[in-house]
Design a protein around this motif. Structure first.
Motif, PDB file in Angstrom:
ATOM      1  N   LEU A 342       0.809  -1.208   0.000  1.00 13.50           N
ATOM      2  CA  LEU A 342       0.000   0.000   0.000  1.00 13.50           C
ATOM      3  C   LEU A 342       0.849   1.267   0.000  1.00 13.50           C
ATOM      4  CD1 LEU A 342      -2.669  -1.260   2.509  1.00 13.50           C
ATOM      5  CD2 LEU A 342      -3.070  -0.711   0.111  1.00 13.50           C
ATOM      6  N   ALA A 343       2.135   1.150   0.339  1.00 14.46           N
ATOM      7  CA  ALA A 343       2.994   2.330   0.330  1.00 14.46           C
ATOM      8  C   ALA A 343       3.409   2.715  -1.086  1.00 14.46           C
ATOM      9  CB  ALA A 343       4.234   2.087   1.186  1.00 14.46           C
ATOM     10  N   THR A 344       3.444   1.749  -1.996  1.00 15.52           N
ATOM     11  CA  THR A 344       3.884   2.032  -3.363  1.00 15.52           C
ATOM     12  C   THR A 344       2.821   1.719  -4.407  1.00 15.52           C
ATOM     13  OG1 THR A 344       4.802  -0.193  -3.700  1.00 15.52           O
ATOM     14  CG2 THR A 344       6.243   1.454  -2.685  1.00 15.52           C
ATOM     15  N   GLY A 345       1.809   0.938  -4.044  1.00 15.63           N
ATOM     16  CA  GLY A 345       0.782   0.526  -4.992  1.00 15.63           C
ATOM     17  C   GLY A 345       1.180  -0.660  -5.853  1.00 15.63           C
ATOM     18  N   ARG A 346       2.350  -1.233  -5.641  1.00 14.97           N
ATOM     19  CA  ARG A 346       2.809  -2.359  -6.463  1.00 14.97           C
ATOM     20  C   ARG A 346       2.180  -3.659  -5.967  1.00 14.97           C
ATOM     21  NH1 ARG A 346       9.124  -2.485  -7.242  1.00 14.97           N
ATOM     22  NH2 ARG A 346       8.515  -3.509  -9.201  1.00 14.97           N
ATOM     23  N   THR A 347       1.944  -4.588  -6.907  1.00 12.65           N
ATOM     24  CA  THR A 347       1.382  -5.886  -6.578  1.00 12.65           C
ATOM     25  C   THR A 347       2.227  -6.983  -7.202  1.00 12.65           C
ATOM     26  OG1 THR A 347      -0.084  -5.832  -8.506  1.00 12.65           O
ATOM     27  CG2 THR A 347      -0.989  -5.030  -6.412  1.00 12.65           C
ATOM     28  N   GLY A 348       2.239  -8.141  -6.538  1.00 15.28           N
ATOM     29  CA  GLY A 348       2.946  -9.307  -7.053  1.00 15.28           C
ATOM     30  C   GLY A 348       2.107 -10.548  -6.886  1.00 15.28           C
TER      31      GLY A 348
END
Length: 390
Positions: A342-348
């Protein structure tokens, strides 16, 4: 059936046995096993595996927080996540794999990160009954035995934590809990004390071992080498969240109360009480953030003081790991889950898919400062060190 319906049907039968389960949670998560602490992994065969992020950066390494406070982003968190690159491609420095078994065939169950390059794991002599602990070197890809774990029938090793040179754990026994340690380099085990009640969390506090008690709460400490148990003043009802932060109520609340609504720094006395608004449910708080569900059933995240509120694609059942990580279900055919920062919006994409029976493994991350995520995949264990995600 949807994943939620499958879980509700299969796991709902365990609700009565679940210790201090929050309102509605037994519909999603299996009853906690007798040998595992409240935040330990739970398994319901052919339906779901729930893996909780465990450990704490402060407790394991004695360092300040590694990550920034999550801030409101100009673009809201997406309401639907349909695809993502594999976690090992998104965060290559944080993700590694270890074998699921030793060469002799014994199954491995990872427990904690020892440091930036090694993992503590246990092997079992029978279901859930540890018989040895090992250190696995992630770079050399080798393991070494630390010690054998010998417990009488009906007694189980539980609730692990690590200092710079020792491993600590508890044993669930009739009438109390045993506290144990062994040098990380290997050697004989030492019983530090027997304390009343069941220990639900442990942490390293300087040169002392801190622990909290499940029923009724209460935080105490004991010297590494054993000796007098001392209660932590002002933490008589509290549970360890992320040392030195302790809070109340605990992670599991019987009547839908806010989890860790009140926290206190056991070293400085600083306190924090989370802002909770009328009609909100399933509110789970960490050291910095809270998540929950609004009256209109939308999910949210915000700081404990009520600021920087933002929408979430779904409600984290147990809170956020390290106040910033959660897992979300893919909104697509074939299902699956992603790890969302949630700090960067990146997902894996974590790589799990439905089995032949249609059951979908599920990962849920725990609250606090947890840096360790582990889950089985294709005969291996995927290890994610959240402190290496920047």
């Amino acid at each position: 059936m949807t994943l939620e319906e499958e879980l509700r049907s299969a796991l709902g039968h365990a609700a009565e046995r679940a210790p201090h389960a929050p309102q509605g949670l037994p519909a999603h998560i299996a009853n906690r096993s007798r040998r595992r602490r409240i935040r330990a992994n739970a398994l319901m065969a052919a339906v779901a595996v729930v893996v909780i992020a465990g450990g704490a950066a402060v407790a394991l390494r004695g360092e300040p927080r590694q990550h920034p406070i999550p801030a409101v982003r100009p673009t809201p968190t997406p309401s639907r996540i349909t695809e993502a690159e594999p976690v090992e491609k998104v965060w290559p420095a944080a993700v590694t794999k270890i074998p699921g078994k030793l060469r002799g065939g014994a199954k491995i169950r990872p427990l904690k990160l020892i440091d930036g390059r090694s993992v503590l794991f246990e092997t079992w002599e029978s279901h859930e009954k540890a018989n040895a602990i090992y250190a696995y070197d992630l770079e050399a890809r080798t393991s070494r035995k630390i010690t054998d774990i010998r417990t009488p029938k009906g007694v189980y090793a539980d609730t692990w934590t690590i200092s710079t040179d020792r491993v600590f754990w508890s044993t669930i026994e009739d009438g109390g809990t045993g506290l144990w340690s062994v040098p990380l380099a290997g050697g004989g085990t030492e019983r530090l004390a027997t304390v009343p009640g069941r220990v639900d969390a442990m942490a390293v506090a300087g040169d002392r071992l801190a622990f909290s008690v499940m029923d009724g709460g209460g935080v105490s400490t004991i010297p590494f080498g054993g000796g007098k148990v001392e209660a932590v003043r002002g933490a008589e009802r509290h549970h360890i969240l992320s040392w030195p932060w302790v809070g109340t109520p605990s992670e599991y609340t019987p009547n839908g109360e806010t989890s860790y609504e009140e926290i206190v720094n056991a070293e400085t006395g600083e306190t924090s009480r989370a802002v909770v608004r009328a009609g909100e449910t399933q509110v789970r708080c960490g050291v910095l953030t809270c998540v929950g569900v609004r009256p209109d059933r939308t999910a949210f995240m915000r700081l404990r003081d009520g600021t920087q509120e933002r929408d979430l694609p779904e409600a984290p059942l147990l809170g956020l790991a390290d106040d910033r990580f959660m897992t979300v279900q893919f909104d697509r055919a074939g299902g699956g889950q992603a790890l969302l920062d949630l700090a960067t919006g990146r997902t894996g994409d974590i790589g799990m898919r439905p089995g032949d029976d249609g059951g979908m493994p599920v990962i849920q991350l725990g609250p606090g400062d947890g840096r360790f995520v582990d889950y089985p995949l294709n005969g291996d264990h995927v290890i994610i060190d959240l402190s290496k995600i920047t």
